[in-house]
Design a protein around this motif. Structure first.
Motif: not given
Length: 296
Positions: A31-32, A37-39, A185-187, A192-193
């Motif tokens: 997922s990460e 990939r999206m960002v 994706a950014l959110v 996660l971070k």
């Protein structure tokens, strides 16, 4: 050779070697990886648009709900495909993933005939029939529903269908798709971070660089694919896609030592024979057409 065919072959060759790339990121959750990939794909295509300096047409696009809905659907299909694929690669299912992309061209042929009214020559039905037999044999040999393969095949099959009939060119379409993906994706990556689950910048320079470059290795072949899809028949595009799963299969078996039983060898061999028949028939047909005099 038709430019569309060259673009498609280039895309499929890159996809054939992508399992090696994702394997290097095996310490990162699927997922990460997909979030990155999206960002970074959006960052890649945004950079391309800056170089081209052509923004005027996007005002019309962003004010047209029908176009936005089309690319929201393709973005969703890409997200499903990416997550399934990356998870399967790093979970040790490269061979089953290759089966999905062997099935996918048959899905493309079916969608082309049903939705686009594409017609196949009589000589094309034999290799397609053989390919169907090969894929069915492989499916039965699993002894259970190959959900990874089917998810990959149908998500990318419908993606190809929509891209074939979508109103925007490959670059603009991909820009919209990644634009839809970017903010969610950014959110997610921020979550996660901040929750201590993300590994970006925590596992060394190499992992960080590979995550950033995931935008390029994702975006470039998709642009090639989109350009090819608009120039050639969907049925031709689908059958060319056997290049990618063949490479993936070889990587899975020869590099990563995944299981490849005798029954799988039989099934894959049937599919490869079908491809040989299809290629020979296409060459002979083109030669016949060149020999037919054009009307004066």
């Amino acid at each position: 050779m038709n430019k569309g065919i060259l673009y498609a072959i280039g895309a499929y060759l890159i996809w054939a070697f992508l399992p090696i790339y994702w394997k290097f990121l095996g310490s990162v959750s699927a997922s990460e990886i997909v979030g990155h990939r999206m960002v970074w794909s959006f960052a890649f295509v945004f950079g391309v648009l800056i170089v081209k300096r052509d923004w005027k047409r996007y005002r019309t696009v962003l004010r047209t709900p029908k176009i936005l809905m089309i690319y929201l659907v393709t973005a969703s299909l890409l997200g499903i495909n990416w997550l399934t694929y990356v998870w399967a690669i790093n979970a040790g299912f490269i061979v089953e993933s290759s089966l999905g992309y062997f099935i996918n061209p048959l899905v493309n042929v079916l969608l082309g005939v049903i939705f686009l009214r594409e017609r196949l020559r009589l000589g094309q039905w034999l290799p397609i029939g053989l390919a169907v037999i090969g894929v069915l044999y492989l499916t039965v040999s699993y002894g259970e529903l190959p959900w990874i393969a089917l998810t990959l095949a149908f998500s990318f099959g419908f993606y190809g269908l929509i891209k074939k009939t979508a109103p925007l060119n490959s670059l603009d379409g991909f820009a919209l798709e990644t634009g839809f993906m970017f903010l969610p994706a950014l959110v997610y990556l921020y979550y996660l971070k901040t929750s201590g689950q993300g590994v970006f910048t925590d596992q060394g320079v190499m992992i960080t660089l590979l995550l950033i470059l995931s935008g390029f290795v994702t975006g470039y072949p998709l642009l090639l694919f989109g350009a090819g899809a608009r120039r050639i028949r969907l049925s031709t595009l689908g059958l060319l896609q056997y290049i990618a799963p063949t490479g993936q299969f070889l990587i899975g078996v020869m590099i990563y030592g995944e299981d490849f039983s005798q029954s799988k060898l039989i099934g894959y061999s049937i599919v490869w024979i079908a491809l040989a028949f299809y290629s020979i028939e296409g060459i002979l047909n083109r030669r016949r057409n060149r020999l037919v005099p054009s009307p004066s």
